[in-house]
Scaffold this motif. Structure first.
Motif, PDB file in Angstrom:
ATOM      1  N   ILE A 274       8.301   0.470 -10.915  1.00  0.00           N
ATOM      2  CA  ILE A 274       7.039   0.991 -10.375  1.00  0.00           C
ATOM      3  C   ILE A 274       6.269  -0.117  -9.665  1.00  0.00           C
ATOM      4  CG2 ILE A 274       4.761   1.893 -11.025  1.00  0.00           C
ATOM      5  CD1 ILE A 274       6.224   3.550 -13.179  1.00  0.00           C
ATOM      6  N   VAL A 275       6.196  -1.299 -10.274  1.00  0.00           N
ATOM      7  CA  VAL A 275       5.464  -2.413  -9.662  1.00  0.00           C
ATOM      8  C   VAL A 275       6.114  -2.838  -8.352  1.00  0.00           C
ATOM      9  CG1 VAL A 275       4.906  -4.870  -9.936  1.00  0.00           C
ATOM     10  CG2 VAL A 275       4.369  -3.260 -11.753  1.00  0.00           C
ATOM     11  N   VAL A 276       7.431  -2.930  -8.329  1.00  0.00           N
ATOM     12  CA  VAL A 276       8.121  -3.354  -7.103  1.00  0.00           C
ATOM     13  C   VAL A 276       7.912  -2.329  -5.987  1.00  0.00           C
ATOM     14  CG1 VAL A 276      10.394  -3.778  -6.102  1.00  0.00           C
ATOM     15  CG2 VAL A 276       9.789  -4.828  -8.272  1.00  0.00           C
ATOM     16  N   VAL A 277       8.037  -1.045  -6.302  1.00  0.00           N
ATOM     17  CA  VAL A 277       7.838  -0.008  -5.288  1.00  0.00           C
ATOM     18  C   VAL A 277       6.380   0.011  -4.822  1.00  0.00           C
ATOM     19  CG1 VAL A 277       7.814   2.499  -4.907  1.00  0.00           C
ATOM     20  CG2 VAL A 277       9.778   1.410  -6.006  1.00  0.00           C
ATOM     21  N   ALA A 278       5.433  -0.032  -5.752  1.00  0.00           N
ATOM     22  CA  ALA A 278       4.011  -0.024  -5.378  1.00  0.00           C
ATOM     23  C   ALA A 278       3.652  -1.248  -4.544  1.00  0.00           C
ATOM     24  CB  ALA A 278       3.138   0.038  -6.636  1.00  0.00           C
ATOM     25  N   THR A 279       4.177  -2.406  -4.913  1.00  0.00           N
ATOM     26  CA  THR A 279       3.917  -3.625  -4.150  1.00  0.00           C
ATOM     27  C   THR A 279       4.476  -3.495  -2.746  1.00  0.00           C
ATOM     28  OG1 THR A 279       4.007  -4.936  -6.182  1.00  0.00           O
ATOM     29  CG2 THR A 279       4.249  -6.128  -4.118  1.00  0.00           C
ATOM     30  N   GLY A 280       5.690  -2.969  -2.631  1.00  0.00           N
ATOM     31  CA  GLY A 280       6.293  -2.778  -1.315  1.00  0.00           C
ATOM     32  C   GLY A 280       5.485  -1.844  -0.438  1.00  0.00           C
ATOM     33  N   ILE A 281       5.011  -0.752  -1.010  1.00  0.00           N
ATOM     34  CA  ILE A 281       4.211   0.216  -0.246  1.00  0.00           C
ATOM     35  C   ILE A 281       2.897  -0.420   0.193  1.00  0.00           C
ATOM     36  CG2 ILE A 281       2.896   2.372  -0.426  1.00  0.00           C
ATOM     37  CD1 ILE A 281       5.230   3.409  -2.222  1.00  0.00           C
ATOM     38  N   LEU A 282       2.228  -1.126  -0.708  1.00  0.00           N
ATOM     39  CA  LEU A 282       0.952  -1.750  -0.357  1.00  0.00           C
ATOM     40  C   LEU A 282       1.121  -2.808   0.734  1.00  0.00           C
ATOM     41  CD1 LEU A 282      -0.755  -2.061  -3.848  1.00  0.00           C
ATOM     42  CD2 LEU A 282      -1.408  -0.556  -1.962  1.00  0.00           C
ATOM     43  N   VAL A 283       2.150  -3.621   0.613  1.00  0.00           N
ATOM     44  CA  VAL A 283       2.385  -4.646   1.640  1.00  0.00           C
ATOM     45  C   VAL A 283       2.733  -3.976   2.963  1.00  0.00           C
ATOM     46  CG1 VAL A 283       3.924  -6.518   2.339  1.00  0.00           C
ATOM     47  CG2 VAL A 283       2.958  -6.494   0.051  1.00  0.00           C
ATOM     48  N   PHE A 284       3.506  -2.914   2.911  1.00  0.00           N
ATOM     49  CA  PHE A 284       3.832  -2.169   4.127  1.00  0.00           C
ATOM     50  C   PHE A 284       2.560  -1.689   4.813  1.00  0.00           C
ATOM     51  CE2 PHE A 284       4.766   1.803   6.302  1.00  0.00           C
ATOM     52  CZ  PHE A 284       5.827   1.430   7.119  1.00  0.00           C
ATOM     53  N   ILE A 285       1.645  -1.131   4.038  1.00  0.00           N
ATOM     54  CA  ILE A 285       0.401  -0.601   4.604  1.00  0.00           C
ATOM     55  C   ILE A 285      -0.457  -1.723   5.184  1.00  0.00           C
ATOM     56  CG2 ILE A 285      -1.807   0.462   3.969  1.00  0.00           C
ATOM     57  CD1 ILE A 285      -0.204   2.249   2.036  1.00  0.00           C
TER      58      ILE A 285
END
Length: 174
Positions: free
Chosen positions: A70-81
């Motif tokens: 969850i942390v890796v996916v959420a971090t990836g999405i936030l950095v993408f945004i």
């Protein structure tokens, strides 16, 4: 690479790789520039809080568990945004990039490709128990260090710190 992940029976990895490839292709068409107005840059306090939560979860929960995912996916999405908006005209500003930034991008691309080549080579050479010992994957080499408490803290700090540095550099390069 996405197809290869399906071949090696890692469908989740395959979906991730193919999804990123699709996003890269779509971004080349300029379609993503329509979303320029909704890109959000968090304040420093919120970013530090998010990094602290990510660090705590990654250091204190079991490796490869659902909290890590969850942390890796959420971090990836936030950095993408935060770090990926298209330039306003939909084209990359190649002329505005410094030679130093271009050389750095090429160097890091070469490092990434070398790691990919290592992993692909070790996959085919390391089939079977004996082969895996003779030709270890990168994860097999670094896992003993990451499995220690100190190693886990160092790895998480390097991963989060490197991500912050890349995101900040990406924002300044625009």
């Amino acid at each position: 690479m996405g197809g290869f992940q399906f071949y090696r029976t890692a469908p989740v990895d395959g979906v991730v790789f193919l999804g990123m490839a699709a996003i890269l292709i779509v971004s080349l068409t300029g379609v993503l520039r329509r979303f320029d107005g909704w890109w959000w840059a968090p304040g420093r306090v919120l970013a530090v809080m998010a990094l602290a939560v990510a660090a705590i979860v990654l250091v204190f929960t079991p490796r490869h568990g659902w909290p890590d995912g969850i942390v890796v996916v959420a971090t990836g999405i936030l950095v993408f945004i935060v770090a990926w908006p298209e330039p306003s005209d939909g084209r990359a500003d190649v002329a505005g990039r410094s030679k130093r930034l271009t050389r750095s991008a090429i160097a890091w691309s070469c490092v990434g490709l070398a790691f990919c080549a290592w992993e692909l080579t070790t996959y085919f050479l390391g089939l079977g128990a004996v082969g895996r010992l003779s030709y270890p994957a990168l994860s097999d080499v670094i896992n003993p260090f990451i499995d220690t408490p100190v190693g886990r803290v160092i790895c998480v700090a390097a991963w989060l710190g490197g991500g912050v540095a890349l995101a900040r550099r990406g924002r300044r390069a625009r």
